[in-house]
Design an enzyme around this catalytic site. Structure first.
Site, short mmCIF file in Angstrom:
data_model
loop_
_atom_site.label_atom_id
_atom_site.label_comp_id
_atom_site.label_asym_id
_atom_site.label_seq_id
_atom_site.Cartn_x
_atom_site.Cartn_y
_atom_site.Cartn_z
N ASN A 25 0.84 -1.22 0.00
CA ASN A 25 0.00 0.00 0.00
C ASN A 25 0.87 1.26 0.00
OD1 ASN A 25 -3.06 -0.56 0.20
ND2 ASN A 25 -2.13 -2.10 1.51
N ARG A 126 0.38 -2.54 15.32
CA ARG A 126 0.41 -2.24 16.75
C ARG A 126 -0.77 -1.34 17.11
NH1 ARG A 126 2.87 -5.94 16.94
NH2 ARG A 126 5.04 -6.34 17.49
N LEU A 128 -2.54 1.64 18.97
CA LEU A 128 -2.11 2.95 19.46
C LEU A 128 -3.10 3.40 20.55
CD1 LEU A 128 -1.35 4.40 15.93
CD2 LEU A 128 0.37 3.88 17.68
N HIS A 144 -8.29 -1.27 6.30
CA HIS A 144 -8.76 -2.49 6.97
C HIS A 144 -9.30 -3.47 5.92
CE1 HIS A 144 -10.21 -5.06 10.06
NE2 HIS A 144 -11.46 -4.98 9.63
N GLU A 195 -11.48 2.96 19.46
CA GLU A 195 -11.99 1.60 19.31
C GLU A 195 -11.40 1.01 18.02
OE1 GLU A 195 -16.27 -0.52 19.20
OE2 GLU A 195 -16.24 1.58 19.84
N GLU A 226 -7.27 -2.33 -2.32
CA GLU A 226 -6.73 -1.37 -1.35
C GLU A 226 -5.79 -0.36 -2.01
OE1 GLU A 226 -4.91 -3.71 1.73
OE2 GLU A 226 -6.84 -4.38 2.51
C1 GRF Z 1 -3.36 -4.72 4.12
O1 GRF Z 1 -4.09 -5.80 3.62
C2 GRF Z 1 -4.19 -3.90 5.08
O2 GRF Z 1 -5.56 -4.03 4.86
C3 GRF Z 1 -3.86 -4.50 6.42
O3 GRF Z 1 -2.50 -4.84 6.32
C4 GRF Z 1 -2.18 -5.16 4.97
C5 GRF Z 1 -0.92 -4.42 4.62
O4 GRF Z 1 -0.37 -4.85 3.42
N1 GRF Z 1 -4.15 -3.55 7.48
P1 GRF Z 1 0.91 -4.14 2.81
O5 GRF Z 1 2.01 -4.16 3.86
O6 GRF Z 1 0.54 -2.76 2.41
O7 GRF Z 1 1.27 -4.99 1.62
#
Ligand code: GRF
Length: 268
Positions: A25, A126, A128, A144, A195, A226
């Site tokens: 990402n 982690r 926070l 997410h 939350e 994503e």
């Molecule tokens: C993603 O699938 C995101 O939804 C989750 O962690 C993953 C991270 O993937 N929170 P990357 O490290 O960006 O490949």
């Protein structure tokens, strides 16, 4: 960290990206910026709690400052001593900052030093604390790998074909969806609140679960989605940020639930 730290009309939105792993990402954001799809945005800092995270190398390859920040999961004190940490004889509870609070204090200092405007949790593994999040209210977003209702709360989600599915939060959300036998899952980007995985959604997309999908194959397809969503979410925030910097728009609220796409007729 507030918009007042960058009070010139033309200063870019500075991203601080927190990772723990592969950083695909992060790469999507790097690519979008380098191909001019995110004008007015720059990645100012990448922080990983894992020294070997591939994302650190991705950042360095593009001359982006990248820092490994060792992270303690919990505070030292009456609840015990975190692994690898020393308890000072005679101290009762937390006499000085230690454990997770110290990790967060170091992270806060880095974010201020690099004048970060928006924190992106891109696979950051982690938790926070509420105290940390409060400092950066409406300035932290998370990706997410499951569908959340528009305001982020509640336990059910209605997909675009009218099916009610559970909301999967926390670790292993992809596996949770497979185990629950749902036909549709998805990913979303949302603002972070204390939350876990329950903040207002900026954007999201549904993904159909295919026959024979494993956690790996499904997660791969979710990541493809994503990589678009994270760019869209940062772009959305940048527009709001630009508005926030306009002289007559002080005090503007960032989140607008109507921006969330797809079904959202939450009933639980
Ligand atoms: C993603 O699938 C995101 O939804 C989750 O962690 C993953 C991270 O993937 N929170 P990357 O490290 O960006 O490949």
């Amino acid at each position: 960290m507030s918009s007042s730290e960058h009070d010139t009309q033309n200063s870019p939105l500075r991203l601080g990206i927190l990772i723990s792993g592969s950083g695909t990402n992060l790469q999507a954001l790097i690519n979008a910026i380098e191909s001019n799809r995110l004008p007015g945005v720059e990645i100012a800092l990448v922080v990983s709690n894992k020294a070997g995270a591939q994302g650190l190398q991705r950042a360095l390859k593009h001359n982006i400052p990248a820092i490994f920040l060792p992270w303690s999961r919990r505070n030292v004190g009456t609840q015990g001593t975190a692994p690898g940490e020393m308890r000072i004889a005679g101290t009762q509870g937390i006499a000085s900052k230690s454990g997770m609070a110290e990790s967060e204090a170091r992270l806060t200092a880095l974010l201020h030093l690099f004048q970060i405007d928006l924190i992106v949790l891109a696979g950051w593994m982690r938790i926070l604390s509420a105290a940390f999040l409060e400092q950066f209210s409406q300035r932290i977003i998370n990706i997410h790998p499951a569908l959340l209702p528009g305001d982020g709360t509640g336990s059910t989600y209605i997909t675009s074909d009218g099916t009610q599915i559970p909301v999967f939060r926390g670790l292993h959300a992809v596996k949770q969806a497979l185990d629950a036998g749902v036909k549709v899952t998805g990913s979303c980007v949302h603002y972070v609140t204390p939350e876990v995985d329950a903040g207002p959604v900026i954007c999201r997309e549904e993904v159909t679960i295919e026959e024979g999908d494993t956690e790996e194959t499904l997660h791969e397809r979710l990541k493809m989605v994503e990589h678009r969503l994270i760019v869209e979410a940062v772009s959305h925030h940048e527009r709001e940020y630009a508005l926030d910097r306009a002289p007559h728009d002080a005090g503007r609220t960032y989140f607008s639930g109507e921006r969330a796409s797809g079904g959202d007729q939450r009933s639980g």
